[in-house]
Enzyme design. Sequence first.
Site, PDB file in Angstrom:
ATOM      1  N   ARG A 167      24.442 -11.134  27.194  1.00 14.12           N
ATOM      2  CA  ARG A 167      24.436  -9.865  26.451  1.00 14.12           C
ATOM      3  C   ARG A 167      24.517  -8.671  27.401  1.00 14.12           C
ATOM      4  O   ARG A 167      25.189  -7.679  27.126  1.00 14.12           O
ATOM      5  CB  ARG A 167      23.179  -9.782  25.575  1.00 14.12           C
TER       6      ARG A 167
ATOM      7  N   GLN B  96      15.973   1.651  18.201  1.00 11.33           N
ATOM      8  CA  GLN B  96      15.578   0.239  18.289  1.00 11.33           C
ATOM      9  C   GLN B  96      16.505  -0.502  19.255  1.00 11.33           C
ATOM     10  O   GLN B  96      16.307  -1.672  19.523  1.00 11.33           O
ATOM     11  CB  GLN B  96      15.672  -0.418  16.915  1.00 11.33           C
TER      12      GLN B  96
ATOM     13  N   VAL C  87      18.439  -1.701  22.596  1.00 13.54           N
ATOM     14  CA  VAL C  87      18.013  -1.951  23.975  1.00 13.54           C
ATOM     15  C   VAL C  87      19.183  -1.772  24.942  1.00 13.54           C
ATOM     16  O   VAL C  87      19.058  -2.053  26.131  1.00 13.54           O
ATOM     17  CB  VAL C  87      17.430  -3.385  24.108  1.00 13.54           C
ATOM     18  N   ASP C  88      20.317  -1.271  24.425  1.00 16.72           N
ATOM     19  CA  ASP C  88      21.550  -1.264  25.213  1.00 16.72           C
ATOM     20  C   ASP C  88      21.704  -0.070  26.155  1.00 16.72           C
ATOM     21  O   ASP C  88      22.635  -0.031  26.964  1.00 16.72           O
ATOM     22  CB  ASP C  88      22.778  -1.363  24.289  1.00 16.72           C
TER      23      ASP C  88
ATOM     24  N   HIS D 157      12.145  -0.666  21.467  1.00 13.47           N
ATOM     25  CA  HIS D 157      12.238  -2.106  21.742  1.00 13.47           C
ATOM     26  C   HIS D 157      12.580  -2.399  23.201  1.00 13.47           C
ATOM     27  O   HIS D 157      13.052  -3.487  23.524  1.00 13.47           O
ATOM     28  CB  HIS D 157      13.257  -2.761  20.794  1.00 13.47           C
TER      29      HIS D 157
ATOM     30  N   GLY E  76      22.375   3.401  11.087  1.00  8.92           N
ATOM     31  CA  GLY E  76      22.784   2.077  11.545  1.00  8.92           C
ATOM     32  C   GLY E  76      21.663   1.071  11.692  1.00  8.92           C
ATOM     33  O   GLY E  76      21.695   0.243  12.592  1.00  8.92           O
TER      34      GLY E  76
HETATM   35  N1  APR Z   1      27.668   2.812  11.521  1.00  5.66           N
HETATM   36  C1  APR Z   1      26.447   2.818  10.902  1.00  5.66           C
HETATM   37  N2  APR Z   1      25.835   1.692  10.498  1.00  5.66           N
HETATM   38  C2  APR Z   1      26.455   0.526  10.715  1.00  5.66           C
HETATM   39  C3  APR Z   1      27.722   0.436  11.336  1.00  5.66           C
HETATM   40  C4  APR Z   1      28.337   1.659  11.743  1.00  5.66           C
HETATM   41  N3  APR Z   1      29.533   1.682  12.340  1.00  5.66           N
HETATM   42  N4  APR Z   1      28.076  -0.863  11.419  1.00  5.66           N
HETATM   43  C5  APR Z   1      27.057  -1.570  10.876  1.00  5.66           C
HETATM   44  N5  APR Z   1      26.078  -0.742  10.447  1.00  5.66           N
HETATM   45  C6  APR Z   1      24.805  -1.090   9.828  1.00  5.66           C
HETATM   46  C7  APR Z   1      24.776  -2.359   9.022  1.00  5.66           C
HETATM   47  O1  APR Z   1      25.216  -2.125   7.682  1.00  5.66           O
HETATM   48  C8  APR Z   1      23.289  -2.739   9.075  1.00  5.66           C
HETATM   49  O2  APR Z   1      22.568  -2.122   8.011  1.00  5.66           O
HETATM   50  O3  APR Z   1      23.896  -1.323  10.881  1.00  5.66           O
HETATM   51  C9  APR Z   1      22.815  -2.122  10.397  1.00  5.66           C
HETATM   52  C10 APR Z   1      22.455  -3.132  11.467  1.00  5.66           C
HETATM   53  O4  APR Z   1      21.334  -3.854  11.050  1.00  5.66           O
HETATM   54  P1  APR Z   1      20.621  -4.936  11.982  1.00  5.66           P
HETATM   55  O5  APR Z   1      21.663  -5.822  12.600  1.00  5.66           O
HETATM   56  O6  APR Z   1      19.538  -5.565  11.150  1.00  5.66           O
HETATM   57  O7  APR Z   1      20.043  -4.079  13.175  1.00  5.66           O
HETATM   58  P2  APR Z   1      18.695  -3.255  13.327  1.00  5.66           P
HETATM   59  O8  APR Z   1      18.307  -2.629  12.031  1.00  5.66           O
HETATM   60  O9  APR Z   1      18.871  -2.395  14.514  1.00  5.66           O
HETATM   61  O10 APR Z   1      17.661  -4.409  13.680  1.00  5.66           O
HETATM   62  C11 APR Z   1      16.367  -4.035  14.078  1.00  5.66           C
HETATM   63  O11 APR Z   1      15.842  -6.271  14.756  1.00  5.66           O
HETATM   64  O12 APR Z   1      17.351  -7.742  15.619  1.00  5.66           O
HETATM   65  C12 APR Z   1      16.126  -7.105  15.864  1.00  5.66           C
HETATM   66  O13 APR Z   1      15.008  -6.145  17.713  1.00  5.66           O
HETATM   67  C13 APR Z   1      16.262  -6.231  17.079  1.00  5.66           C
HETATM   68  O14 APR Z   1      16.193  -3.838  17.318  1.00  5.66           O
HETATM   69  C14 APR Z   1      16.612  -4.880  16.475  1.00  5.66           C
HETATM   70  C15 APR Z   1      15.840  -4.907  15.167  1.00  5.66           C
END
Ligand code: APR
Length: 240
Positions: free
Chosen positions: A67, A99, A101-102, A117, A186
Amino acid sequence: MDTVRDWIREAQHIAVLTGAGMSAESGVPTFRDAQTGLWARFNPQDLATESAFRAHPQRVWDWYQFRREAIAQVQPNAGHRALAAFAQRHPERLSLITQNVDGLHQRAGQPQTIALHGSILEDRWLDASRACCQIAAPADGHPPRCATCGNLRRPAVVWFGENLPQAELDAAEAAVGRCDLMLVIGTSGVVYPAAGLALAAHQRGARVVLINPEPTELDAVASRCLRERAAQCLPSLMED
Ligand code: APR
């Protein structure tokens, strides 16, 4: 969009919470997207825990290396840059909580980012470091280890089941405590305590705006849901 743009201009303090979707348009594989190729047979929950690392340190270390290498190839997108530019113009009016980590918000010019995170770009000792554990000279390995006591280096991210770093959580709660507008960008809103920050903003009476092409768990508390992609809509939203 126009109403939200007005709210951004009027707001005294804006708290922004971002998740994986913020980096989607940079090409960062999300947690689940990262499960491709060699990694497809593993569940993220089986890779991102302390017990998984202790049981299979090389496997988990190599997944994080994979990653890290993917993140090293990508750039902050127009959404990261628009938030950073706004914060540079109005340093007292915006707090950014992520949230992710990138490190892309930081690379876009927002060093004050509250990274709930942790950071995938950094390591730390797995067990409390002893006098023999020298960060500058760990023995090579997957993962590197202390040549004397065998303590392992681990990614400086928050794994499932771990507490968030207290200083970051305090800073995030303070930002939410003084915001009158919260932008939630997002994130699916399913992981706590991060998602609870949006609920807290709503309970305090702040406007909550979601930017996400898909419905989320937080829609119920939103004053507006913009079904937009972050990098597409933030540049015009964050203009003065
Ligand atoms: N712009 C805005 N939102 C977007 C886009 C975009 N271009 N592309 C996707 N999304 C949305 C998706 O619809 C989804 O609701 O981003 C969201 C990503 O959700 P997750 O993958 O669940 O990510 P996140 O909410 O950051 O997860 C939280 O969980 O996986 C663990 O620790 C990890 O920090 C992470 C935490």
